[in-house]
Every structure is written in C-alpha cells, then in structure tokens.
Design an enzyme around this catalytic site. Structure first.
Site, mmCIF file in Angstrom:
data_model
loop_
_atom_site.group_PDB
_atom_site.id
_atom_site.type_symbol
_atom_site.label_atom_id
_atom_site.label_comp_id
_atom_site.label_asym_id
_atom_site.label_seq_id
_atom_site.Cartn_x
_atom_site.Cartn_y
_atom_site.Cartn_z
ATOM 1 C CD GLN A 181 -1.978 0.992 7.178
ATOM 2 O OE1 GLN A 181 -3.114 1.426 7.235
ATOM 3 N NE2 GLN A 181 -0.973 1.735 6.795
ATOM 4 C CG PHE A 182 0.374 -2.067 1.361
ATOM 5 C CD1 PHE A 182 1.727 -1.949 1.059
ATOM 6 C CD2 PHE A 182 -0.462 -1.002 1.072
ATOM 7 C CE1 PHE A 182 2.231 -0.789 0.493
ATOM 8 C CE2 PHE A 182 0.021 0.156 0.508
ATOM 9 C CZ PHE A 182 1.370 0.266 0.210
ATOM 10 C CB THR A 183 2.358 0.468 5.225
ATOM 11 O OG1 THR A 183 1.338 0.777 6.165
ATOM 12 C CG2 THR A 183 2.067 1.150 3.895
#
Length: 142
Positions: free
Chosen positions: A74-76
């Site tokens: 989850q890069f966000t």
C-alpha cells in the site's frame, strides 16, 4: 516502513475478480508501505513487532495463537496531503525499492513461523475486511 494493522474476523484481496489472498480464520490484515530509506533490516524489525503485538483475544499475539496474516502492499500510506487537494506520493519508495522490501517483510514473517497470504504487488486490488473490535493500529518502523 509503515503498516496499518487490523484485527480481522475475515479478510480477502481480489485481483480482476479472483481471490488471490485470504484469511481462512481470524487473524491480522496488514497494509504495508515503504519509503526511500527503508532496508531489509527495517522490514524484519517491523515483521517481528507485528508478529508479537498483543492485540488479539485475551491480549495474545498472532505468534501466540498461530493466527494467519494477510499482507497487502500500500504505497498510499506515505501520502502527503499538506498542500492542495491532490496527494503527493513522493515519500513512497518507487517500485524497484518497495517491491523487494515488501517481499522481505513477508519473508521475515514467514521465517518467524507466520502463515502469510498476500495481494499482488502493483495490481489494482479489491480488499474485503471484517474488522474485529474494531481494532486498527498504525505502526512506523523505527
């Protein structure tokens, strides 16, 4: 690295309508992201912390219960929303850095004895979760 850990009665992740990872029994749903300065050692420390975190029934850990884990990249988690209305992702490590770190995190969990299922790195995923408690924690690796 940063992780959002959710105690889950059930969870699954699908890609293109196909379930690619799921918790077959209660456990932990873990969203994990990496930043530019992270290393495999940081991933291992975060894995150890989460595996032994006492947030399951009767103040026990996933290690105590052998609870399964579902890990989704989850890069966000590294979004910067300080300016304007469009998030910046500049604090998130690029794929060439983050994908091996997420793999290291999963490998470290498995080395500790965890049963781990995962999403697909970089794919558009649909995540389903029945949060138990609800309990949700945010951890930054130190």
């Amino acid at each position: 690295m940063r992780a959002v850990i959710q105690r889950a009665a059930a969870a699954s992740v699908s890609v293109a309508g196909e379930v690619v990872g799921a918790l077959e029994r209660p456990g932990l749903m873990i969203l994990v992201g990496a930043t530019h300065t992270d290393t495999a050692e940081v991933a291992a420390r975060l894995a150890q912390k989460i595996w032994t975190l006492r947030i399951l029934a009767d103040e026990r850990s996933a290690a105590d219960l052998g609870a399964p884990l579902l890990v989704v990249s989850q890069f966000t988690l590294y979004a910067d929303t300080a300016k304007g209305r469009r998030p910046s992702w500049s604090a998130a490590a690029p794929r060439a850095v983050s994908e091996p770190l997420v793999d290291s995190f999963v490998a470290a969990l498995r080395e500790l004895g965890a049963e781990v299922s995962t999403g697909v790195f970089g794919a558009v995923m649909q995540v389903s979760l029945v949060n138990d408690g609800p309990i949700t924690l945010i951890l930054d690796a130190d």
